[in-house]
Design an enzyme around this catalytic site. Structure first.
Site, PDB file in Angstrom:
ATOM      1  CG  HIS A   1     -53.283  -4.778  40.312  1.00 26.28           C
ATOM      2  ND1 HIS A   1     -52.694  -5.881  41.362  1.00 26.28           N
ATOM      3  CD2 HIS A   1     -52.161  -4.092  39.993  1.00 26.28           C
ATOM      4  CE1 HIS A   1     -51.472  -5.548  41.169  1.00 26.28           C
ATOM      5  NE2 HIS A   1     -51.107  -4.606  40.305  1.00 26.28           N
TER       6      HIS A   1
ATOM      7  CG  ASP B   1     -51.280   3.364  41.116  1.00 28.00           C
ATOM      8  OD1 ASP B   1     -51.212   2.133  40.825  1.00 28.00           O
ATOM      9  OD2 ASP B   1     -50.347   4.054  41.968  1.00 28.00           O
TER      10      ASP B   1
HETATM   11  P1  AMP Z   1     -47.958  -3.616  40.430  1.00 30.97           P
HETATM   12  O1  AMP Z   1     -46.710  -3.088  40.683  1.00 30.97           O
HETATM   13  O2  AMP Z   1     -48.575  -3.776  39.068  1.00 30.97           O
HETATM   14  O3  AMP Z   1     -48.212  -4.631  41.440  1.00 30.97           O
HETATM   15  O4  AMP Z   1     -49.205  -2.365  40.800  1.00 30.97           O
HETATM   16  C1  AMP Z   1     -49.469  -2.200  42.365  1.00 30.97           C
HETATM   17  C2  AMP Z   1     -49.873  -0.534  42.279  1.00 30.97           C
HETATM   18  O5  AMP Z   1     -50.609  -0.545  43.232  1.00 30.97           O
HETATM   19  C3  AMP Z   1     -48.861   0.190  42.283  1.00 30.97           C
HETATM   20  O6  AMP Z   1     -49.127   1.169  40.926  1.00 30.97           O
HETATM   21  C4  AMP Z   1     -48.948   1.239  43.276  1.00 30.97           C
HETATM   22  O7  AMP Z   1     -48.794   2.654  43.227  1.00 30.97           O
HETATM   23  C5  AMP Z   1     -50.528   0.906  43.760  1.00 30.97           C
HETATM   24  N1  AMP Z   1     -50.853   0.952  45.185  1.00 30.97           N
HETATM   25  C6  AMP Z   1     -49.962   0.496  46.161  1.00 30.97           C
HETATM   26  N2  AMP Z   1     -50.559   0.516  47.446  1.00 30.97           N
HETATM   27  C7  AMP Z   1     -51.707   1.372  47.006  1.00 30.97           C
HETATM   28  C8  AMP Z   1     -52.940   2.107  47.825  1.00 30.97           C
HETATM   29  N3  AMP Z   1     -52.770   1.998  49.278  1.00 30.97           N
HETATM   30  N4  AMP Z   1     -53.604   2.877  46.988  1.00 30.97           N
HETATM   31  C9  AMP Z   1     -53.683   2.703  45.755  1.00 30.97           C
HETATM   32  N5  AMP Z   1     -52.732   2.237  45.111  1.00 30.97           N
HETATM   33  C10 AMP Z   1     -51.736   1.739  45.583  1.00 30.97           C
END
Ligand code: AMP
Length: 120
Positions: free
Chosen positions: A101, A30
């Site tokens: 995810h 993440d």
């Molecule tokens: P959610 O809020 O459950 O939809 O989780 C989405 C997650 O994706 C969050 O914890 C973000 O920090 C993570 N995220 C967003 N963009 C990226 C990225 N480019 N690479 C890795 N993680 C990401």
């Protein structure tokens, strides 16, 4: 899916800290880790959220994703002290990326914060 951030990570169009890959799943760190180990596990195939995973193939995929997340957790050294696997679905859960995810990691207090459900 063209405009999906996580599909772009799958395609290698956006860099990510890849942890593990299988035929149908990808694990990467993440970008805004909420715990010392915070890995996202996603299906290679675009599925928006767990609520969209209907049908025999999708149910099998969910099973493989869960097993894959457990393998990742084990390889990250989390077996001994335990870990959480969390998937947010929809706006009330705070889902911010519309590609299914599972957050896999330790420090359950941090990850569990995402599970608070507001009263009706
Ligand atoms: P959610 O809020 O459950 O939809 O989780 C989405 C997650 O994706 C969050 O914890 C973000 O920090 C993570 N995220 C967003 N963009 C990226 C990225 N480019 N690479 C890795 N993680 C990401």
């Amino acid at each position: 899916m063209a405009d999906c951030l996580f599909c772009k990570i799958v395609a290698g169009e956006i860099p990510a800290g890849i942890v593990k890959r299988s035929a149908d799943a990808l694990a990467f760190r993440d970008i805004d880790a909420k715990a010392p180990v915070h890995v996202l596990v996603i299906p290679i195939q675009h599925v928006a959220a767990v609520r969209e995973a209907k049908g025999t193939q999708e149910e099998r995929l969910l099973g493989r994703l869960l097993a894959f997340a457990a393998e990742v957790a084990s390889e990250q050294g989390l077996d001994r002290d335990g870990y959480r696997i969390v998937t947010n679905t929809g706006k009330n859960a705070g889902q911010s990326v519309d590609h299914l995810h599972a957050h896999t990691g330790r420090k359950k207090a941090v990850l569990a914060a995402r599970l608070i459900i507001p009263p009706p």
